[in-house]
Design an enzyme around this catalytic site. Structure first.
Site, mmCIF file in Angstrom:
data_model
loop_
_atom_site.group_PDB
_atom_site.id
_atom_site.type_symbol
_atom_site.label_atom_id
_atom_site.label_comp_id
_atom_site.label_asym_id
_atom_site.label_seq_id
_atom_site.Cartn_x
_atom_site.Cartn_y
_atom_site.Cartn_z
ATOM 1 N N ASP A 19 4.334 -34.980 -45.341
ATOM 2 C CA ASP A 19 2.682 -35.108 -45.092
ATOM 3 C C ASP A 19 1.877 -33.751 -45.511
ATOM 4 O O ASP A 19 0.994 -33.540 -46.302
ATOM 5 C CB ASP A 19 2.284 -35.599 -43.655
ATOM 6 C CG ASP A 19 2.551 -37.100 -43.537
ATOM 7 O OD1 ASP A 19 2.433 -37.540 -44.416
ATOM 8 O OD2 ASP A 19 2.778 -37.445 -42.384
ATOM 9 N N LYS A 30 -6.549 -28.468 -27.233
ATOM 10 C CA LYS A 30 -5.594 -29.015 -28.183
ATOM 11 C C LYS A 30 -5.687 -28.145 -29.511
ATOM 12 O O LYS A 30 -4.636 -27.769 -29.997
ATOM 13 C CB LYS A 30 -5.783 -30.243 -28.540
ATOM 14 C CG LYS A 30 -5.266 -31.563 -27.670
ATOM 15 C CD LYS A 30 -5.689 -32.888 -27.746
ATOM 16 C CE LYS A 30 -4.904 -33.369 -29.155
ATOM 17 N NZ LYS A 30 -5.184 -34.968 -29.299
ATOM 18 N N LYS A 79 6.289 -42.014 -35.745
ATOM 19 C CA LYS A 79 6.598 -40.412 -36.421
ATOM 20 C C LYS A 79 7.187 -39.424 -35.419
ATOM 21 O O LYS A 79 7.773 -38.549 -35.972
ATOM 22 C CB LYS A 79 5.385 -40.068 -37.259
ATOM 23 C CG LYS A 79 4.903 -40.435 -38.519
ATOM 24 C CD LYS A 79 3.644 -39.849 -39.013
ATOM 25 C CE LYS A 79 3.273 -40.714 -40.285
ATOM 26 N NZ LYS A 79 2.366 -39.763 -40.928
HETATM 27 P P1 ATR Z 1 -3.697 -38.518 -36.063
HETATM 28 O O1 ATR Z 1 -2.120 -38.533 -36.060
HETATM 29 O O2 ATR Z 1 -4.311 -39.539 -37.056
HETATM 30 O O3 ATR Z 1 -3.978 -36.784 -36.374
HETATM 31 P P2 ATR Z 1 -4.153 -38.356 -33.247
HETATM 32 O O4 ATR Z 1 -3.112 -37.224 -33.242
HETATM 33 O O5 ATR Z 1 -4.443 -39.303 -32.185
HETATM 34 O O6 ATR Z 1 -4.127 -39.046 -34.867
HETATM 35 O O7 ATR Z 1 -5.234 -36.993 -33.533
HETATM 36 C C1 ATR Z 1 -6.915 -37.614 -33.567
HETATM 37 C C2 ATR Z 1 -7.484 -36.517 -33.833
HETATM 38 O O8 ATR Z 1 -8.918 -37.005 -34.276
HETATM 39 C C3 ATR Z 1 -7.792 -35.508 -32.506
HETATM 40 O O9 ATR Z 1 -8.207 -34.264 -33.069
HETATM 41 C C4 ATR Z 1 -9.103 -36.213 -31.743
HETATM 42 O O10 ATR Z 1 -9.610 -35.266 -31.275
HETATM 43 P P3 ATR Z 1 -9.301 -34.997 -29.474
HETATM 44 O O11 ATR Z 1 -8.144 -34.060 -29.462
HETATM 45 O O12 ATR Z 1 -10.566 -34.591 -28.930
HETATM 46 O O13 ATR Z 1 -8.968 -36.376 -29.178
HETATM 47 C C5 ATR Z 1 -9.757 -36.542 -33.019
HETATM 48 N N1 ATR Z 1 -10.874 -37.474 -32.876
HETATM 49 C C6 ATR Z 1 -10.506 -38.898 -32.908
HETATM 50 N N2 ATR Z 1 -11.641 -39.796 -32.493
HETATM 51 C C7 ATR Z 1 -12.698 -38.824 -32.503
HETATM 52 C C8 ATR Z 1 -14.055 -38.968 -32.093
HETATM 53 N N3 ATR Z 1 -14.604 -40.123 -32.223
HETATM 54 N N4 ATR Z 1 -14.796 -37.729 -31.993
HETATM 55 C C9 ATR Z 1 -14.109 -36.469 -32.143
HETATM 56 N N5 ATR Z 1 -12.751 -36.421 -32.319
HETATM 57 C C10 ATR Z 1 -12.069 -37.521 -32.631
#
Ligand code: ATR
Length: 279
Positions: free
Chosen positions: A102, A156, A66
């Protein structure tokens, strides 16, 4: 004129987009084709050149392409630029334009469910990744003005709030503070993958302080009800999963390619039947 559309991703075999779009063509008796293309990152540029070369009408774009796909397009819609990701490509006379449907798909599903003006409701977004960017920017662009963002990595969330400020103010709170202040929110949206199959026992935040009647929404639809939604419902919350977001992001792409109104009921029931089959 026949048109060919498709979706690119890596892997792609679990995508429900082909079934969903084909059901729409069938319902409208139009002879269009939709194919799932497995495209590795190394082949992304070749694939996009192929859209031009073969005259495909458009593509949906999914993980992991993407963001990277943007470099290979001729034009990108303003909202997609803000979000920093494209999920829909439209080929107009050989020029490829990228969109992001989206966030708009999500907003449509949320507005339909809440069924009142959401702009002044206190709204919480959990997460600050790609999905959160699409939702937060679309909501603030649409006038949602009490947005709070929380995320495991707070920096973030701060970056995302700063991006949203172009449209409307958004603030940031830690997950701990959110759990304490949860009764302040009217709408809570989980954009993270926490709780998605197979990790169905996980929740992004604790709901002890959830106010009755709060709208709790999860972008996930496998499982159909995440633990977050089950617990929210037990506490008197009104819950919405990510199925309609998926249907509406596809419907918006369909409308851009065909100029026709998408038969969303048919598309939804096709996806639902498929999910029941694979559960
Ligand atoms: P997507 O495109 O699906 O949004 P991404 O860009 O990788 O995927 O973002 C994942 C999000 O889920 C982020 O906000 C991530 O938190 P961090 O910024 O701290 O990494 C969050 N996330 C994923 N797994 C997590 C976990 N086990 N605990 C807390 N936050 C999680």
């Amino acid at each position: 004129m026949n048109m060919v559309m498709g979706v690119i991703g890596y892997p792609i075999k679990h995508s429900l987009s082909p079934e969903m779009h084909r059901s729409a063509y069938k319902n409208l008796h139009i002879d269009y084709a939709y194919h799932a293309f497995e495209v590795s990152p190394a082949n992304l540029k070749n694939a996009i050149d192929g859209v031009r070369g073969l005259g495909l009408k458009g593509l949906n774009v999914t993980i992991p392409h993407k963001v990277e796909v943007m470099a290979h397009l001729d034009e990108i819609d303003d909202l997609a630029v803000e979000i920093g990701a494209v999920n829909t490509i439209v080929n107009v006379d050989g020029k490829l334009k990228g969109y992001n449907t989206d966030g708009e798909g999500y907003l449509k599903s949320l507005k339909e469910y809440v069924n009142k003006d959401i702009r002044n409701l206190n709204t919480l977004i959990i997460g600050a990744g790609g999905a959160a960017r699409a939702v937060a920017l679309t909501l603030t662009k649409d006038g949602v003005n009490n947005l709070v963002i929380t995320n495991r990595t707070l920096s973030k969330a701060e970056d995302l709030a700063e991006r949203c400020a172009k449209f409307s103010e958004a603030t940031v709170q830690t997950i701990k503070d959110i759990e304490t202040n949860l009764q302040d929110f009217d709408i809570i949206i989980n954009t993270t993958s926490i709780g998605m199959s197979p990790n169905i026992d996980e929740m992004p935040i604790k709901l002890d302080n959830l106010k009755e009647g709060t709208f709790v929404s999860d972008l996930i639809y496998t499982p159909f009800k995440t633990k977050l939604l089950i617990e929210a419902e037990n506490k008197g919350g009104k819950v919405l999963n990510g199925l309609d977001m998926f249907v509406y992001q596809g419907a918006l792409a369909f409308e851009k390619w065909t100029g026709l109104q998408a038969p969303t009921d048919i598309m939804r029931s096709t996806v639902l039947n498929h999910l029941k089959g694979v559960k």
